[in-house]
Scaffold this motif. Structure first.
Motif: not given
Length: 98
Positions: A33, A59, A61, A72, A84, A86, A91
């Motif tokens: 992350c 994933e 942001q 991540c 998920k 966001i 996230v």
């Protein structure tokens, strides 16, 4: 299971990408992350380069005008993403181990 959260203070090309890839490989990281990416666009090629493998999921942001940004990254062989969320500055991932 090894999960690392890392504040990179900008994910420029320089020496950070190889250093992150070495960290992932040397410590057998299952999920990475990254905070403060300062990237508005996150592409597959960047995630593969950071992870060091093509079997990668992510994933993100994105940042807003080079401020913030969360990414991540994990191996699609290790986790199956179930849900998920966001939002601004975060996230949230819910996953199952494979």
């Amino acid at each position: 299971m090894n999960i690392i959260s890392y504040n990179v203070r900008g994910l420029g090309r320089g020496i950070k990408w190889p250093a992150i890839r070495r960290m992932v490989n040397n410590h057998h990281i299952d999920m990475l992350c990254i905070q403060e990416t300062k990237k508005e666009i996150i592409e597959r090629s960047m995630c593969q380069a950071l992870w060091g493998d093509s079997d990668v999921k992510w994933e993100a942001q994105p940042s807003s005008n080079t401020v913030g940004g969360v990414l991540c990254i994990w191996s699609e062989k290790s986790f199956m993403l179930e849900r998920k969320v966001i939002g601004p500055g975060f996230v949230m991932l819910i996953w199952k181990l494979i």
